[in-house]
Design a protein around this motif. Structure first.
Motif, PDB file in Angstrom:
ATOM      1  N   PRO A 181       0.807  -1.224   0.000  1.00 49.93           N
ATOM      2  CA  PRO A 181       0.000   0.000   0.000  1.00 49.93           C
ATOM      3  C   PRO A 181       0.838   1.271   0.000  1.00 49.93           C
ATOM      4  O   PRO A 181       0.437   2.284  -0.591  1.00 49.93           O
ATOM      5  CB  PRO A 181      -0.845  -0.122   1.272  1.00 49.93           C
ATOM      6  CG  PRO A 181      -0.162  -1.141   2.116  1.00 49.93           C
ATOM      7  CD  PRO A 181       0.515  -2.067   1.173  1.00 49.93           C
ATOM      8  N   ALA A 182       1.989   1.247   0.651  1.00 47.42           N
ATOM      9  CA  ALA A 182       2.841   2.442   0.681  1.00 47.42           C
ATOM     10  C   ALA A 182       3.407   2.729  -0.703  1.00 47.42           C
ATOM     11  O   ALA A 182       3.446   3.891  -1.151  1.00 47.42           O
ATOM     12  CB  ALA A 182       3.967   2.256   1.693  1.00 47.42           C
ATOM     13  N   ARG A 214      -3.755  -3.102   7.389  1.00 47.49           N
ATOM     14  CA  ARG A 214      -2.492  -2.730   6.745  1.00 47.49           C
ATOM     15  C   ARG A 214      -2.684  -1.545   5.814  1.00 47.49           C
ATOM     16  O   ARG A 214      -1.867  -0.607   5.800  1.00 47.49           O
ATOM     17  CB  ARG A 214      -1.936  -3.931   5.985  1.00 47.49           C
ATOM     18  CG  ARG A 214      -0.610  -3.695   5.282  1.00 47.49           C
ATOM     19  CD  ARG A 214      -0.042  -5.006   4.752  1.00 47.49           C
ATOM     20  NE  ARG A 214       1.192  -4.802   4.013  1.00 47.49           N
ATOM     21  CZ  ARG A 214       1.357  -5.081   2.739  1.00 47.49           C
ATOM     22  NH1 ARG A 214       0.360  -5.578   2.027  1.00 47.49           N
ATOM     23  NH2 ARG A 214       2.518  -4.873   2.143  1.00 47.49           N
ATOM     24  N   TRP A 215      -3.753  -1.565   5.037  1.00 50.07           N
ATOM     25  CA  TRP A 215      -4.000  -0.472   4.103  1.00 50.07           C
ATOM     26  C   TRP A 215      -4.374   0.811   4.839  1.00 50.07           C
ATOM     27  O   TRP A 215      -3.887   1.890   4.490  1.00 50.07           O
ATOM     28  CB  TRP A 215      -5.084  -0.876   3.095  1.00 50.07           C
ATOM     29  CG  TRP A 215      -4.536  -1.792   2.040  1.00 50.07           C
ATOM     30  CD1 TRP A 215      -4.315  -3.132   2.158  1.00 50.07           C
ATOM     31  CD2 TRP A 215      -4.077  -1.411   0.742  1.00 50.07           C
ATOM     32  NE1 TRP A 215      -3.750  -3.632   0.996  1.00 50.07           N
ATOM     33  CE2 TRP A 215      -3.602  -2.602   0.104  1.00 50.07           C
ATOM     34  CE3 TRP A 215      -4.034  -0.225   0.029  1.00 50.07           C
ATOM     35  CZ2 TRP A 215      -3.086  -2.604  -1.185  1.00 50.07           C
ATOM     36  CZ3 TRP A 215      -3.527  -0.219  -1.275  1.00 50.07           C
ATOM     37  CH2 TRP A 215      -3.051  -1.393  -1.860  1.00 50.07           C
ATOM     38  N   ARG A 216      -5.190   0.696   5.861  1.00 55.04           N
ATOM     39  CA  ARG A 216      -5.544   1.903   6.630  1.00 55.04           C
ATOM     40  C   ARG A 216      -4.324   2.453   7.359  1.00 55.04           C
ATOM     41  O   ARG A 216      -4.151   3.671   7.468  1.00 55.04           O
ATOM     42  CB  ARG A 216      -6.667   1.568   7.608  1.00 55.04           C
ATOM     43  CG  ARG A 216      -8.016   1.399   6.921  1.00 55.04           C
ATOM     44  CD  ARG A 216      -9.095   0.902   7.860  1.00 55.04           C
ATOM     45  NE  ARG A 216     -10.386   0.839   7.162  1.00 55.04           N
ATOM     46  CZ  ARG A 216     -11.296  -0.097   7.348  1.00 55.04           C
ATOM     47  NH1 ARG A 216     -11.083  -1.072   8.235  1.00 55.04           N
ATOM     48  NH2 ARG A 216     -12.430  -0.076   6.680  1.00 55.04           N
ATOM     49  N   GLY A 217      -3.467   1.543   7.818  1.00 49.19           N
ATOM     50  CA  GLY A 217      -2.254   1.979   8.500  1.00 49.19           C
ATOM     51  C   GLY A 217      -1.308   2.731   7.583  1.00 49.19           C
ATOM     52  O   GLY A 217      -0.484   3.530   8.048  1.00 49.19           O
ATOM     53  N   GLY A 232      -2.366   4.825   5.404  1.00 52.37           N
ATOM     54  CA  GLY A 232      -3.009   6.084   5.050  1.00 52.37           C
ATOM     55  C   GLY A 232      -4.129   5.990   4.037  1.00 52.37           C
ATOM     56  O   GLY A 232      -4.620   7.015   3.551  1.00 52.37           O
ATOM     57  N   TRP A 233      -4.553   4.773   3.732  1.00 52.28           N
ATOM     58  CA  TRP A 233      -5.617   4.597   2.751  1.00 52.28           C
ATOM     59  C   TRP A 233      -6.986   4.566   3.419  1.00 52.28           C
ATOM     60  O   TRP A 233      -7.129   4.074   4.542  1.00 52.28           O
ATOM     61  CB  TRP A 233      -5.422   3.291   1.985  1.00 52.28           C
ATOM     62  CG  TRP A 233      -4.299   3.329   0.992  1.00 52.28           C
ATOM     63  CD1 TRP A 233      -2.970   3.182   1.258  1.00 52.28           C
ATOM     64  CD2 TRP A 233      -4.410   3.503  -0.418  1.00 52.28           C
ATOM     65  NE1 TRP A 233      -2.235   3.268   0.103  1.00 52.28           N
ATOM     66  CE2 TRP A 233      -3.102   3.464  -0.950  1.00 52.28           C
ATOM     67  CE3 TRP A 233      -5.479   3.706  -1.283  1.00 52.28           C
ATOM     68  CZ2 TRP A 233      -2.837   3.610  -2.307  1.00 52.28           C
ATOM     69  CZ3 TRP A 233      -5.217   3.846  -2.641  1.00 52.28           C
ATOM     70  CH2 TRP A 233      -3.915   3.803  -3.148  1.00 52.28           C
ATOM     71  N   GLY A 258      -5.224   9.992  -5.165  1.00 50.79           N
ATOM     72  CA  GLY A 258      -6.056   9.787  -3.988  1.00 50.79           C
ATOM     73  C   GLY A 258      -5.583   8.591  -3.184  1.00 50.79           C
ATOM     74  O   GLY A 258      -4.645   7.881  -3.562  1.00 50.79           O
ATOM     75  N   ARG A 259      -6.227   8.366  -2.061  1.00 51.77           N
ATOM     76  CA  ARG A 259      -5.851   7.258  -1.172  1.00 51.77           C
ATOM     77  C   ARG A 259      -7.094   6.441  -0.801  1.00 51.77           C
ATOM     78  O   ARG A 259      -7.283   6.073   0.350  1.00 51.77           O
ATOM     79  CB  ARG A 259      -5.190   7.787   0.114  1.00 51.77           C
ATOM     80  CG  ARG A 259      -3.927   8.595  -0.093  1.00 51.77           C
ATOM     81  CD  ARG A 259      -2.763   7.730  -0.586  1.00 51.77           C
ATOM     82  NE  ARG A 259      -1.537   8.502  -0.670  1.00 51.77           N
ATOM     83  CZ  ARG A 259      -1.192   9.243  -1.703  1.00 51.77           C
ATOM     84  NH1 ARG A 259      -1.983   9.308  -2.769  1.00 51.77           N
ATOM     85  NH2 ARG A 259      -0.055   9.914  -1.705  1.00 51.77           N
TER      86      ARG A 259
END
Length: 433
Positions: free
Chosen positions: A396-397, A419-422, A424-425, A405-406
Motif C-alpha cells: 500500500p505504501a 495494513r491499508w488503513r495503517g 493512510g488509505w 487519492g488514497r
C-alpha cells in the motif's frame, strides 16, 4: 486407447491434451480453423495454467493431433462431445444447437461398439433423447459430466475429485471402457459413481446451483453486515467452522461470473419450468438477482468515494477476468463494473495480467494498460475486482507513491484492511466495517 474429442473450446482442448498426457491416442476436432491451427502448433487459444506445456508435449509425442475434419474421428473407439451450450439469445434456456450438430456429424463416422460420451452441460433429458440416435448408429451413449475449475482445469482432469458415469441400466461395457479411459484416476481410488442419464446430467447443474447459492448467501449477509456494522469475514469464518456448512465459497465480494454458473443456473430454472416444476427452483431467481446486485454495490462505493459524482474521477481497475488464473471475461463482474464506471463519467484505466485482449473484444472502448503502475498513476480511486495474487500482495505504501487519492475499494474482500488503513488509505470493502 484411440479417442476423439469433438469441440476444442475450453473444455475440449483441456480434455484432449490431458487424455494424451495420460497415454491415449487423441484427435481433437473443431470447426474453427484458426483455433485448430493454434492448438496444432501447441499454443492454447486461451489462458489456462499448465495447458500449453501439455499441448506441446502431446503434439510432439504424436499422441495428440487436431483437425477440422470430423471424419478424422473414424477409428477412435471413444468419442467425447465437449461443445458449448451457451444461453439462448432472449431466453434463459440452454442453446443445444452445437450439441445436436456435433452428434449428427459424428454419428456418420462411428462404428459398432464405439462409445460416444457426452461431456457438455445439458438440460436433463438431453441424453435419453440423443441415446436413440446413437444406438441407431450401432454405438452406445454415456454421459460423463465435467467439474473443471478454471485455473485448475488440467489438475481437475488428470486428478479429478470424482467421476460420474451416466449409462443405461446394466451397461457394464460402457463402465469398463470409461474405467480404462480414466485408469490412472481409478488406480488412485478416485470416487466413481455410476448413475442413469438423468442423474448424471443433473449432477453438474445441481453442483453449480449449490455453489452459486452459497456465494449469494454470503453476499446477502454482507448487505446485512453493512447495515449493522458486523464484519462479514469474521462471520464467514465463524459459520465456516460448522462442518455442515464449510468455509469454502463463503467469500463476500463482487459476485460470481464466467461461462458456467450464471448460464447454468438460468438454464436449470428454464428446464424446471419446462418440466412443470419451476417453483422448486424459484429461489435461484433470488440467487441470480443477489449476485448481479453486488456489482451495483461496488459501483455505489465508488460513487460515494467520489463525493456523489464520478464525472472526471480517475479510477484504476485492477482485474478484468471473472476469476484469477484465467483470461475468461464471460459475464465477468469485474469487466461489467469497469464499464459501468465509465458510463457514469469516470476516467478509467484498467489492467489484468491475462485478460486485457479478451476484455478488449467485449469492451473495445475501455482504456487498457499493461501494469498496475500505469493504471494507478494519478488515480483518485483504486478498485480491486479480480483477486490475482500480485494484487493481493500489493504494497500500500508503494502504491500510494503514484496515486493521487488514497481510496481503495476491495471488491473481493481479500486485502488486509488494517495494513491499508495503517498506510493512510481509506479502505472500503463489502460487509467489512
Amino acid at each position: 486407447m484411440k479417442i476423439s474429442v469433438i469441440g476444442c473450446g475450453y473444455l475440449g482442448a483441456v480434455h484432449a491434451a490431458c487424455m494424451a498426457e495420460l497415454g491415449h491416442d487423441v484427435v481433437g476436432i473443431d470447426v474453427d480453423a484458426a483455433k485448430i491451427a493454434s492448438l496444432a502448433a501447441g499454443a492454447a487459444p486461451f489462458f489456462e495454467p499448465g495447458l500449453p506445456e501439455l499441448l506441446s508435449s502431446g503434439v510432439a509425442s504424436g499422441r495428440l493431433r487436431f483437425s477440422t475434419d470430423i471424419a478424422e474421428a473414424r477409428g477412435a473407439t471413444v468419442h467425447f462431445v465437449a461443445v458449448g451450450t451457451p444461453q439462448k439469445p432472449g431466453s434463459d434456456a440452454a442453446d443445444l444447437r452445437f450439441v445436436d450438430a456435433s452428434f449428427e456429424a459424428l454419428l456418420e463416422h462411428v462404428g459398432p461398439g464405439d462409445l460416444v460420451v457426452g461431456k457438455s452441460t445439458v438440460p436433463v433429458g438431453t441424453a435419453s433423447r440423443l441415446a436413440e440416435t446413437v444406438e441407431a448408429a450401432g454405438a452406445t451413449l454415456a454421459w460423463n459430466p465435467e467439474f473443471l475449475r478454471e485455473g485448475f482445469a488440467v489438475q481437475d482432469t488428470i486428478s479429478p475429485d470424482r467421476l460420474v458415469y451416466g449409462v443405461r441400466d446394466g451397461d457394464d461395457t460402457s463402465v469398463a471402457t470409461l474405467d480404462a479411459v480414466y485408469a490412472s484416476a481409478i488406480a488412485a481410488e478416485t470416487p466413481r459413481l455410476v448413475t442413469d442419464y438423468a442423474t448424471a446430467e443433473l449432477v453438474k447443474v445441481a453442483a453449480n446451483a449449490f455453489l452459486a447459492t452459497k456465494i449469494s448467501f454470503i453476499n446477502a449477509m454482507s448487505v446485512v453486515a453493512d447495515a449493522t456494522g458486523a464484519n462479514i469475514t469474521q462471520l464467514a469464518d465463524a459459520i465456516g467452522h460448522d462442518a455442515r456448512i464449510g468455509r469454502r465459497f463463503l467469500n463476500a465480494g463482487v459476485g460470481f461470473g464466467g461461462g458456467c454458473l450464471p448460464k447454468d443456473i438460468r438454464g436449470f430454472m428454464a428446464r424446471a419450468d419446462e418440466l412443470g416444476v419451476g417453483e422448486s427452483l424459484a429461489f435461484l431467481k433470488n440467487v441470480d438477482a443477489i449476485n448481479l446486485a453486488q456489482r451495483e454495490r461496488v459501483v455505489q462505493l465508488a460513487v460515494e468515494a467520489a463525493g456523489g459524482d464520478l464525472t472526471g474521477t480517475r479510477v484504476a481497475i485492477l482485474g478484468l477476468a471473472f476469476k484469477p488464473d484465467s483470461d475468461d471475461v464471460r459475464d465477468s463482474p469485474a469487466l461489467d463494473v469497469a464499464a459501468r464506471l465509465v458510463s457514469l463519467g469516470a476516467i478509467v484505466k484498467a489492467t489484468d495480467p491475462e485478460a486485457i485482449e479478451t476484455s478488449r473484444r467485449v469492451h473495445p472502448d475501455l482504456d487498457y494498460v499493461a501494469t498496475v503502475d500505469e493504471a494507478a498513476a494519478e488515480a483518485d480511486i483504486v478498485v480491486l475486482l479480480t483477486e490475482w495474487k500480485q494484487y493481493r500482495e500489493l504494497d500500500p505504501a508503494e502504491l500510494a507513491s503514484i496515486t493521487s487519492g488514497r481510496t481503495i475499494i476491495d471488491g473481493r474482500n481479500v486485502l488486509d484492511s488494517s495494513r491499508w488503513r495503517g498506510a493512510g488509505w481509506e479502505y472500503r470493502g463489502l460487509g467489512r466495517p
